[in-house]
Design an enzyme around this catalytic site. Structure first.
Site, PDB file in Angstrom:
ATOM      1  N   LEU A  84       4.049 -13.763   2.210  1.00  0.00           N
ATOM      2  CA  LEU A  84       5.065 -12.715   2.270  1.00  0.00           C
ATOM      3  C   LEU A  84       4.698 -11.495   1.428  1.00  0.00           C
ATOM      4  O   LEU A  84       4.018 -11.602   0.409  1.00  0.00           O
ATOM      5  CB  LEU A  84       6.418 -13.274   1.802  1.00  0.00           C
ATOM      6  CG  LEU A  84       6.967 -14.454   2.605  1.00  0.00           C
ATOM      7  CD1 LEU A  84       8.359 -14.844   2.087  1.00  0.00           C
ATOM      8  CD2 LEU A  84       7.024 -14.170   4.099  1.00  0.00           C
ATOM      9  N   HIS A  85       5.174 -10.352   1.891  1.00  0.00           N
ATOM     10  CA  HIS A  85       5.016  -9.098   1.156  1.00  0.00           C
ATOM     11  C   HIS A  85       6.291  -8.289   1.362  1.00  0.00           C
ATOM     12  O   HIS A  85       7.233  -8.737   2.042  1.00  0.00           O
ATOM     13  CB  HIS A  85       3.767  -8.347   1.628  1.00  0.00           C
ATOM     14  CG  HIS A  85       3.659  -8.224   3.121  1.00  0.00           C
ATOM     15  ND1 HIS A  85       4.519  -7.463   3.867  1.00  0.00           N
ATOM     16  CD2 HIS A  85       2.802  -8.806   4.023  1.00  0.00           C
ATOM     17  CE1 HIS A  85       4.199  -7.534   5.145  1.00  0.00           C
ATOM     18  NE2 HIS A  85       3.160  -8.366   5.279  1.00  0.00           N
ATOM     19  N   GLU A  86       6.296  -7.092   0.829  1.00  0.00           N
ATOM     20  CA  GLU A  86       7.518  -6.268   0.865  1.00  0.00           C
ATOM     21  C   GLU A  86       7.956  -5.947   2.303  1.00  0.00           C
ATOM     22  O   GLU A  86       9.145  -5.764   2.553  1.00  0.00           O
ATOM     23  CB  GLU A  86       7.268  -4.985   0.047  1.00  0.00           C
ATOM     24  CG  GLU A  86       8.490  -4.138  -0.218  1.00  0.00           C
ATOM     25  CD  GLU A  86       9.681  -4.884  -0.856  1.00  0.00           C
ATOM     26  OE1 GLU A  86      10.810  -4.627  -0.412  1.00  0.00           O
ATOM     27  OE2 GLU A  86       9.466  -5.720  -1.766  1.00  0.00           O
ATOM     28  N   GLY A  87       7.015  -5.917   3.241  1.00  0.00           N
ATOM     29  CA  GLY A  87       7.391  -5.690   4.652  1.00  0.00           C
ATOM     30  C   GLY A  87       8.308  -6.806   5.145  1.00  0.00           C
ATOM     31  O   GLY A  87       9.332  -6.559   5.788  1.00  0.00           O
ATOM     32  N   HIS A  88       7.933  -8.055   4.856  1.00  0.00           N
ATOM     33  CA  HIS A  88       8.797  -9.180   5.238  1.00  0.00           C
ATOM     34  C   HIS A  88      10.163  -9.059   4.561  1.00  0.00           C
ATOM     35  O   HIS A  88      11.202  -9.312   5.167  1.00  0.00           O
ATOM     36  CB  HIS A  88       8.162 -10.513   4.808  1.00  0.00           C
ATOM     37  CG  HIS A  88       6.862 -10.830   5.475  1.00  0.00           C
ATOM     38  ND1 HIS A  88       5.674 -10.884   4.783  1.00  0.00           N
ATOM     39  CD2 HIS A  88       6.552 -11.129   6.756  1.00  0.00           C
ATOM     40  CE1 HIS A  88       4.696 -11.202   5.617  1.00  0.00           C
ATOM     41  NE2 HIS A  88       5.198 -11.356   6.821  1.00  0.00           N
ATOM     42  N   GLN A 112      -0.886 -19.219  18.863  1.00  0.00           N
ATOM     43  CA  GLN A 112      -1.094 -17.779  19.052  1.00  0.00           C
ATOM     44  C   GLN A 112      -2.465 -17.328  18.538  1.00  0.00           C
ATOM     45  O   GLN A 112      -2.832 -16.172  18.682  1.00  0.00           O
ATOM     46  CB  GLN A 112       0.031 -16.968  18.426  1.00  0.00           C
ATOM     47  CG  GLN A 112       0.073 -16.965  16.905  1.00  0.00           C
ATOM     48  CD  GLN A 112       1.377 -16.381  16.396  1.00  0.00           C
ATOM     49  OE1 GLN A 112       2.445 -16.955  16.576  1.00  0.00           O
ATOM     50  NE2 GLN A 112       1.309 -15.237  15.739  1.00  0.00           N
ATOM     51  N   GLY A 217       9.302  -6.803  12.876  1.00  0.00           N
ATOM     52  CA  GLY A 217       8.767  -5.559  12.339  1.00  0.00           C
ATOM     53  C   GLY A 217       8.197  -4.670  13.436  1.00  0.00           C
ATOM     54  O   GLY A 217       7.500  -5.148  14.339  1.00  0.00           O
ATOM     55  N   LYS A 219       5.841  -2.786  13.050  1.00  0.00           N
ATOM     56  CA  LYS A 219       4.383  -2.806  12.909  1.00  0.00           C
ATOM     57  C   LYS A 219       3.732  -3.522  14.104  1.00  0.00           C
ATOM     58  O   LYS A 219       2.729  -3.063  14.634  1.00  0.00           O
ATOM     59  CB  LYS A 219       4.007  -3.521  11.608  1.00  0.00           C
ATOM     60  CG  LYS A 219       2.536  -3.496  11.322  1.00  0.00           C
ATOM     61  CD  LYS A 219       2.194  -4.475  10.220  1.00  0.00           C
ATOM     62  CE  LYS A 219       2.376  -5.887  10.691  1.00  0.00           C
ATOM     63  NZ  LYS A 219       1.483  -6.850  10.074  1.00  0.00           N
ATOM     64  N   ARG A 257      -2.820  -9.963   6.208  1.00  0.00           N
ATOM     65  CA  ARG A 257      -4.275 -10.018   6.329  1.00  0.00           C
ATOM     66  C   ARG A 257      -4.991  -8.905   5.553  1.00  0.00           C
ATOM     67  O   ARG A 257      -6.223  -8.873   5.543  1.00  0.00           O
ATOM     68  CB  ARG A 257      -4.688  -9.952   7.798  1.00  0.00           C
ATOM     69  CG  ARG A 257      -4.409 -11.244   8.575  1.00  0.00           C
ATOM     70  CD  ARG A 257      -4.947 -11.093   9.983  1.00  0.00           C
ATOM     71  NE  ARG A 257      -4.879 -12.280  10.796  1.00  0.00           N
ATOM     72  CZ  ARG A 257      -3.936 -12.511  11.716  1.00  0.00           C
ATOM     73  NH1 ARG A 257      -2.970 -11.650  11.883  1.00  0.00           N
ATOM     74  NH2 ARG A 257      -3.981 -13.606  12.443  1.00  0.00           N
TER      75      ARG A 257
HETATM   76  N1  LIG Z   1       4.573  -3.793   6.855  1.00  0.00           N
HETATM   77  C1  LIG Z   1       5.551  -4.348   7.559  1.00  0.00           C
HETATM   78  N2  LIG Z   1       6.710  -3.705   7.747  1.00  0.00           N
HETATM   79  C2  LIG Z   1       7.704  -4.250   8.483  1.00  0.00           C
HETATM   80  N3  LIG Z   1       7.620  -5.465   9.069  1.00  0.00           N
HETATM   81  C3  LIG Z   1       6.496  -6.154   8.900  1.00  0.00           C
HETATM   82  C4  LIG Z   1       5.399  -5.645   8.132  1.00  0.00           C
HETATM   83  N4  LIG Z   1       4.416  -6.568   8.129  1.00  0.00           N
HETATM   84  C5  LIG Z   1       4.855  -7.602   8.859  1.00  0.00           C
HETATM   85  N5  LIG Z   1       6.097  -7.364   9.333  1.00  0.00           N
HETATM   86  C6  LIG Z   1       6.877  -8.212  10.214  1.00  0.00           C
HETATM   87  O1  LIG Z   1       7.093  -9.471   9.616  1.00  0.00           O
HETATM   88  C7  LIG Z   1       7.165 -10.458  10.623  1.00  0.00           C
HETATM   89  C8  LIG Z   1       6.241 -11.575  10.270  1.00  0.00           C
HETATM   90  O2  LIG Z   1       4.918 -11.070  10.308  1.00  0.00           O
HETATM   91  P1  LIG Z   1       3.665 -11.866   9.779  1.00  0.00           P
HETATM   92  O3  LIG Z   1       4.126 -13.041   9.014  1.00  0.00           O
HETATM   93  O4  LIG Z   1       2.680 -12.043  10.849  1.00  0.00           O
HETATM   94  O5  LIG Z   1       3.077 -10.861   8.687  1.00  0.00           O
HETATM   95  P2  LIG Z   1       1.970  -9.796   8.860  1.00  0.00           P
HETATM   96  O6  LIG Z   1       1.847  -9.049   7.602  1.00  0.00           O
HETATM   97  O7  LIG Z   1       2.259  -9.079  10.140  1.00  0.00           O
HETATM   98  O8  LIG Z   1       0.684 -10.657   9.010  1.00  0.00           O
HETATM   99  P3  LIG Z   1      -0.638 -10.346   9.790  1.00  0.00           P
HETATM  100  O9  LIG Z   1      -1.552  -9.825   8.757  1.00  0.00           O
HETATM  101  O10 LIG Z   1      -0.939 -11.702  10.275  1.00  0.00           O
HETATM  102  O11 LIG Z   1      -0.373  -9.402  10.930  1.00  0.00           O
HETATM  103  C9  LIG Z   1       6.803  -9.775  11.943  1.00  0.00           C
HETATM  104  O12 LIG Z   1       7.993  -9.446  12.632  1.00  0.00           O
HETATM  105  C10 LIG Z   1       6.085  -8.543  11.471  1.00  0.00           C
HETATM  106  O13 LIG Z   1       6.148  -7.477  12.399  1.00  0.00           O
HETATM  107  C1  LIG Z   2       6.700 -13.819  15.137  1.00  0.00           C
HETATM  108  C2  LIG Z   2       5.707 -14.785  14.512  1.00  0.00           C
HETATM  109  C3  LIG Z   2       6.286 -15.363  13.226  1.00  0.00           C
HETATM  110  C4  LIG Z   2       5.499 -15.937  15.489  1.00  0.00           C
HETATM  111  O1  LIG Z   2       4.604 -16.871  14.951  1.00  0.00           O
HETATM  112  C5  LIG Z   2       4.361 -14.074  14.240  1.00  0.00           C
HETATM  113  O2  LIG Z   2       3.773 -13.634  15.411  1.00  0.00           O
HETATM  114  C6  LIG Z   2       4.483 -12.984  13.236  1.00  0.00           C
HETATM  115  O3  LIG Z   2       4.535 -13.353  12.049  1.00  0.00           O
HETATM  116  O4  LIG Z   2       4.542 -11.803  13.587  1.00  0.00           O
HETATM  117  N1  BAL Z   3       1.990 -10.433  12.815  1.00  0.00           N
HETATM  118  C1  BAL Z   3       1.163 -10.854  13.917  1.00  0.00           C
HETATM  119  C2  BAL Z   3       0.811 -12.293  13.877  1.00  0.00           C
HETATM  120  C3  BAL Z   3      -0.601 -12.542  14.280  1.00  0.00           C
HETATM  121  O1  BAL Z   3      -1.424 -11.622  14.250  1.00  0.00           O
HETATM  122  O2  BAL Z   3      -0.939 -13.675  14.638  1.00  0.00           O
END
Ligand SMILES: Nc1ncnc2c1ncn2[C@@H]1O[C@H](COP(=O)(O)OP(=O)(O)OP(=O)(O)O)[C@@H](O)[C@H]1O
Ligand SMILES: CC(C)(CO)[C@@H](O)C(=O)[O-]
Ligand code: BAL
Length: 377
Positions: A84-88, A112, A217, A219, A257
């Site tokens: 998790l980060h601030e986006g989550h 996925q 998100g 994003k 990532r």
């Molecule tokens: N910077 C962000 N701002 C807003 N929402 C975000 C952000 N990063 C991720 N999310 C949202 O959080 C949810 C969970 O995303 P996830 O756990 O895949 O994290 P992520 O940072 O997107 O990881 P990855 O690096 O795998 O793409 C998704 O709906 C994603 O769009």
């Molecule tokens: C929506 C989700 C949790 C489904 O595994 C993933 O694609 C993500 O984190 O964006």
């Molecule tokens: N936030 C997208 C998840 C994935 O790349 O698998």
């Protein structure tokens, strides 16, 4: 070694100019104000009692959800893959502003990830994730009217895939949800099983948690289109909420990532965000055709690429543009011209290639600059 991966940049929704969208925006603003406003709305959190329960299995979570329903509570679901980060947290905050209970799911969904993607190395930070949610829940406890993080659902793969082990191959044995052609376009073209896996796991999570609202998100913009389609085509009684992207000061979107990038790729990786901003500026300057909107983005990416390619291997971060897209907001089909009443989605993907030669004390990121990357700015 696993194949090199995309460094994706998916930034902009060119919004339609309809009044309904303006209303939606102002509602979000209203909720944000309600949640963020200061002293009068603050509750005394000295008696803070953690309310988060961690669930591993479906049945106890169902019981919890049923009790919430009987007490007229509402559930906002935030699906995540952890790290998790601030986006989550911004998703959780919005969910707490609009629901009495927030359920956060933490599950790295194997279906996925393609067979050669980064499933094995995907960052896992369980303890930190829980601490972050706990801290946020404490903050929520002090805000009048805000919901609380009452459940974290972190299932095993056997729970999520009870019949057959998850299969990431393209023929794919198992029970899946697919959206064609939506799930095969753009991200789906380079990750052929990605949206099948996302739609399938989200359907499972929605069925298990039965939320009123789900939070995703912006994003991952194509993912939000897929989720809206899932809800529409399967008649799910769920409201899909899209939360703006949280970014670093230089425009890089927060992403789990990002830890793979290291300094050099991280610096160059903002190229696509910069490129898409240029395209967005064209739209704001009332340009409506594909060529007019996308050319400055392609040009910026090309110039940056040439500049990197000209550097020495120990200095450069090479990349390839996978796509720059101007697409319809519901189908993700490419557009020749934007209808301002309908809007469009501007997005792109860049493949960041592995670092060829590291400097002596250079921070190359987790995996030494070689790990397959799926980071998003
Ligand atoms: N910077 C962000 N701002 C807003 N929402 C975000 C952000 N990063 C991720 N999310 C949202 O959080 C949810 C969970 O995303 P996830 O756990 O895949 O994290 P992520 O940072 O997107 O990881 P990855 O690096 O795998 O793409 C998704 O709906 C994603 O769009
Ligand atoms: C929506 C989700 C949790 C489904 O595994 C993933 O694609 C993500 O984190 O964006
Ligand atoms: N936030 C997208 C998840 C994935 O790349 O698998």
């Amino acid at each position: 070694m696993a194949s090199s991966r995309h460094f994706r940049v998916i930034t902009t929704f060119i919004r339609p100019t309809t009044s309904s969208l303006r209303v939606q925006r102002s509602l979000v603003a209203h909720n944000a104000r309600r949640f963020l406003s200061t002293t009068p709305a603050l509750r005394d959190s000295r008696n803070f009692a953690p309310q988060t329960t961690i669930f591993r299995d479906v049945e106890p979570l169902r019981d919890f959800r049923r009790a919430a329903l009987l007490n007229n509570r509402t559930i906002g679901l935030v699906p995540t893959m952890g790290a998790l980060h601030e986006g989550h947290l911004s998703l959780v905050r919005q969910a707490a502003a609009e629901n009495t209970d927030v359920f956060v799911t933490i599950y790295v969904n194997p279906t996925q990830f393609g067979l050669h993607e980064d499933l094995a190395s995907y960052p896992k930070t369980w303890e930190t994730d829980l601490r972050m949610l706990h801290t946020l829940d404490r903050e929520l406890a002090s805000v009048e009217g805000a919901g609380r993080v009452t459940a974290v659902f972190a299932p095993t793969t056997k729970t999520m895939y009870p019949t057959l082990p998850p299969d990431s191959s393209i023929p794919g044995v198992g029970s899946f949800i697919e959206m064609r052609p939506l799930g095969q376009l753009l991200e789906g073209a380079s990750r052929p099983v990605f949206f099948r896996g996302v739609a399938t796991v989200c359907m499972k999570l929605f069925n298990i948690c039965q939320p009123e609202r789900v939070y995703f998100g912006q994003k991952d913009i194509q993912q939000t289109v897929v989720i809206r389609r899932l809800v529409k085509d399967f008649h799910l009684p769920i409201d899909v909420k899209i939360v703006p992207t949280s970014r670093e000061p230089d425009g890089l979107a927060l992403s789990s990532r990002n830890v793979y990038l290291g300094t050099r790729r991280r610096t160059v990786g903002i190229v696509l965000n910069q490129a898409l901003r240029k395209a967005e500026a064209q739209y704001k300057a009332r340009n409506r055709t594909r060529g007019d909107i996308l050319w400055p983005a392609s040009d910026h990416a090309d110039q940056t690429k040439m500049a990197q390619d000209a550097l020495e291997p120990h200095e450069r971060a090479r990349f390839e543009v996978d796509y720059l897209s101007l697409a319809d907001p519901e189908t993700m089909e490419e557009l020749d011209e934007v209808d301002p009443a309908r809007g469009a989605i501007l997005s792109g993907a860049v493949k960041m290639l592995p670092v060829e030669e590291g400097g002596p004390s250079e921070d190359l990121g987790v995996g030494g600059g070689q790990i397959p990357v799926m980071a998003i700015t």
